[in-house]
Design a protein around this motif. Structure first.
Motif, short mmCIF file in Angstrom:
data_model
loop_
_atom_site.label_atom_id
_atom_site.label_comp_id
_atom_site.label_asym_id
_atom_site.label_seq_id
_atom_site.Cartn_x
_atom_site.Cartn_y
_atom_site.Cartn_z
N VAL A 68 0.84 -1.20 0.00
CA VAL A 68 0.00 0.00 0.00
C VAL A 68 0.87 1.25 0.00
O VAL A 68 0.48 2.30 -0.52
N LEU B 192 -5.93 -3.00 4.83
CA LEU B 192 -4.69 -3.21 4.08
C LEU B 192 -4.93 -4.02 2.81
O LEU B 192 -4.32 -3.78 1.77
N ARG B 193 -5.84 -4.99 2.90
CA ARG B 193 -6.12 -5.82 1.73
C ARG B 193 -7.01 -5.10 0.72
O ARG B 193 -6.91 -5.35 -0.48
N GLU C 92 6.29 -0.15 3.30
CA GLU C 92 6.16 -1.60 3.45
C GLU C 92 7.29 -2.32 2.74
O GLU C 92 7.82 -3.32 3.22
N SER D 58 -8.30 -3.12 10.49
CA SER D 58 -7.10 -2.54 9.90
C SER D 58 -6.48 -3.50 8.90
O SER D 58 -6.05 -3.09 7.81
N ALA E 84 1.23 2.37 7.24
CA ALA E 84 0.67 1.05 6.92
C ALA E 84 1.48 -0.07 7.54
O ALA E 84 0.94 -1.12 7.93
N THR E 85 2.81 0.14 7.65
CA THR E 85 3.67 -0.92 8.19
C THR E 85 3.35 -1.22 9.64
O THR E 85 3.63 -2.33 10.11
N THR F 22 -8.79 3.80 8.13
CA THR F 22 -8.35 3.59 9.51
C THR F 22 -8.94 4.63 10.45
O THR F 22 -9.37 4.32 11.56
N HIS G 229 0.56 -1.76 10.93
CA HIS G 229 -0.59 -2.64 11.04
C HIS G 229 -0.29 -4.07 10.58
O HIS G 229 -1.14 -4.93 10.65
N ARG G 230 0.92 -4.29 10.07
CA ARG G 230 1.31 -5.64 9.69
C ARG G 230 1.52 -6.46 10.95
O ARG G 230 2.08 -5.99 11.92
N PHE H 84 -6.13 4.14 2.74
CA PHE H 84 -5.96 3.34 3.95
C PHE H 84 -6.04 4.21 5.19
O PHE H 84 -6.67 3.84 6.18
#
Length: 495
Positions: free
Chosen positions: A48, A367-368, A52, A363, A490-491, A380, A493-494, A376
């Motif tokens: 995203v 991301l997907r 990432e 979340s 975004a990272t 969120t 939420h991984r 995103f």
């Protein structure tokens, strides 16, 4: 060069020849970035945000020096931006339902919230046992040792829980049980000693110290049962307390009967906790069951890693205590700090836990589904606002219900309501940051807020509710800034 090209360059004011593109000769080496793009194409296409990709590069061990020498880019972020621009976004659907490690049932979270709040009935049942001269500044008798023991227990048991959960995360349940077996009795002893030391500072506090010692033992036993997922067993241990409180209120039980009910619940909790530990504590030289040992080569969890969680327990526990103290000082609500405000906040921790899991789950879904970093962040923010709104609505409903049912409870005024909702916002935001690994940030903010209220209470500065609302509002604003920075990546939420 032809005359037309020369005239074009001269008219443009150029003193160098224009660049003429040439095809790469067949003997030239391949561009290493092209090779890297091919190797990481699926990862790049599903990203995203370039961050990432940078995280993947760093996890592969690529240092900035290596990137400069091999790929001619300044660092991992510059290389990630280049890779991100080379590959078109695509998000292939998984073969089966996507994994959701944050899915959890609402019933289990509500049960945990219930066993967090029900022990407060002990303060109601044991109120006559704490009778004595009022403690300064105008607090009920026994409050000082009770608070000192409770805060010590929260700090110790939060850190102990984290260390035990760390062992469970490594798959070594036997080590987790040994940690609890050693740490829980030590925590009970430390809490009792702190309570007795606090009682020695003022007259008429020894009844509170004895009560606080029992409280420390209960907290240790409850920690064992909660870490090992035995909430139902703990609820069963609280049955005498649950049944005895209404009887004491309506029938006026004598003091020996009250003490017997409190002692029975305490003995049941200790007995159930002791029963849970031996099966997981293998004798010396005996191997733990397969599947419950840490993988070979994995280091033991660091003791220092659990310290921020203890500080987090100190800060959040202090905020709950001061919310209750504000009711007592401002309204004279009975002879116990365990009033409807404290009960509402502790009961709300069950729904709060479920909503935190819900936010983390949504979340991952975002991301997907999102195709850009901006989309995103917007998704969120909407999900976060909804979860926080639902939590505050639940907290408000619990506070109103508790006020209506609690004997002698203060009215819900604008100041009390604002203070309660702001403290609830701080607690939920702090728990959210903790779930993303920013536990030290949450602990520092909550600890500073609790310290500010301690100073205000000790010096008699202002209305405790107004002070609490102001402090909680400031803490909520600080946590909002940290949350916006953290959750916008975004990272983060991984999983």
């Amino acid at each position: 060069m032809s005359g037309s090209l020369w005239l074009k360059a001269e008219s443009a004011g150029l003193d160098t020849l224009p660049a003429v593109p040439r095809p790469r000769p067949s003997w030239a080496a391949a561009d290493p970035i092209d090779d890297l793009t091919t190797r990481l194409e699926e990862v790049i296409a599903a990203a995203v945000h370039p961050d990432e990709i940078a995280a993947v590069l760093e996890s592969d061990g690529m240092t900035d020096d290596h990137i400069r020498l091999t790929y001619g880019r300044e660092n991992s972020f510059a290389l990630a931006e280049d890779l991100y621009a080379r590959v078109e976004r695509r998000y292939p659907e998984p073969d089966g339902p996507p994994a959701d490690p944050w899915h959890t049932g609402l019933g289990g979270c509500l049960l945990r919230g219930l066993v967090f709040a029900l022990p407060s009935l002990a303060y109601v049942l044991g109120a006559p046992l704490l009778a004595g001269p009022a403690a300064a500044p105008g607090l009920p008798a026994g409050t000082v040792p009770l608070l000192a023991g409770a805060v010590t227990g929260w700090v110790w048991n939060q850190a102990l829980s984290h260390r035990a959960y760390s062992w469970l995360g490594l798959g070594d349940r036997a080590a987790a049980a040994r940690t609890l077996l050693r740490g829980a009795p030590a925590g009970a002893l430390v809490g009792a000693l702190v309570a007795f030391a606090a009682a020695a500072a003022g007259p008429g506090e020894w009844g509170g110290a004895v009560f606080a010692a029992g409280q420390a033992v209960y907290l240790a036993a409850a920690t064992v049962l909660l870490v090992l997922d035995r909430e139902k067993a703990l609820l069963g241990a609280l049955a005498p307390l649950i049944a005895g409180t209404p009887a004491a209120h309506w029938l006026g039980l004598p003091d020996p009967a009250r003490a017997a009910l409190l002692g029975t619940s305490l003995a049941l909790a200790v007995g159930l906790a002791a029963r849970e530990l031996p099966p997981w504590t293998a004798p010396s030289g005996e191997r733990a069951p397969a599947g419950e040992r840490a993988p070979a080569g994995r280091a033991a969890p660091r003791l220092a890693a659990s310290v921020p969680y203890g500080l987090f327990g100190l800060g959040t526990g202090g905020l709950v205590l001061y919310a209750a103290i504000g009711d007592v000082v401002a309204e004279g609500a009975g002879a116990s700090v365990a009033g409807p405000t404290a009960v509402a906040l502790t009961l709300s921790m069950g729904p709060a836990e479920w909503l935190l899991h819900r936010f983390r789950s949504e979340s991952l879904a975002g991301l997907r589904a999102c195709t850009s970093a901006r989309a995103f962040r917007r998704t969120t923010a909407v999900t976060l606002s909804l979860c926080l709104t639902v939590y505050l609505a639940v907290l408000l409903a619990l506070a109103v219900t508790g006020t209506l049912l609690w004997p002698g409870a203060p009215d819900i005024g604008g100041t009390r309501l604002a203070s309660l909702l702001l403290i609830g916002t701080v607690l939920w935001a702090a728990l959210l940051l903790q779930s993303f690994g920013a536990v030290l940030t949450a602990a520092v903010v909550c600890g500073a807020a609790a310290a500010a209220q301690t100073v205000a209470l000790a010096t008699g500065t202002g209305d405790p509710r107004l002070v609490g609302a102001g402090v909680a509002g400031s803490a909520a604003a600080v946590l909002a800034v940290f949350g916006a920075v953290l959750l916008g990546r975004a990272t983060a939420h991984r999983t």
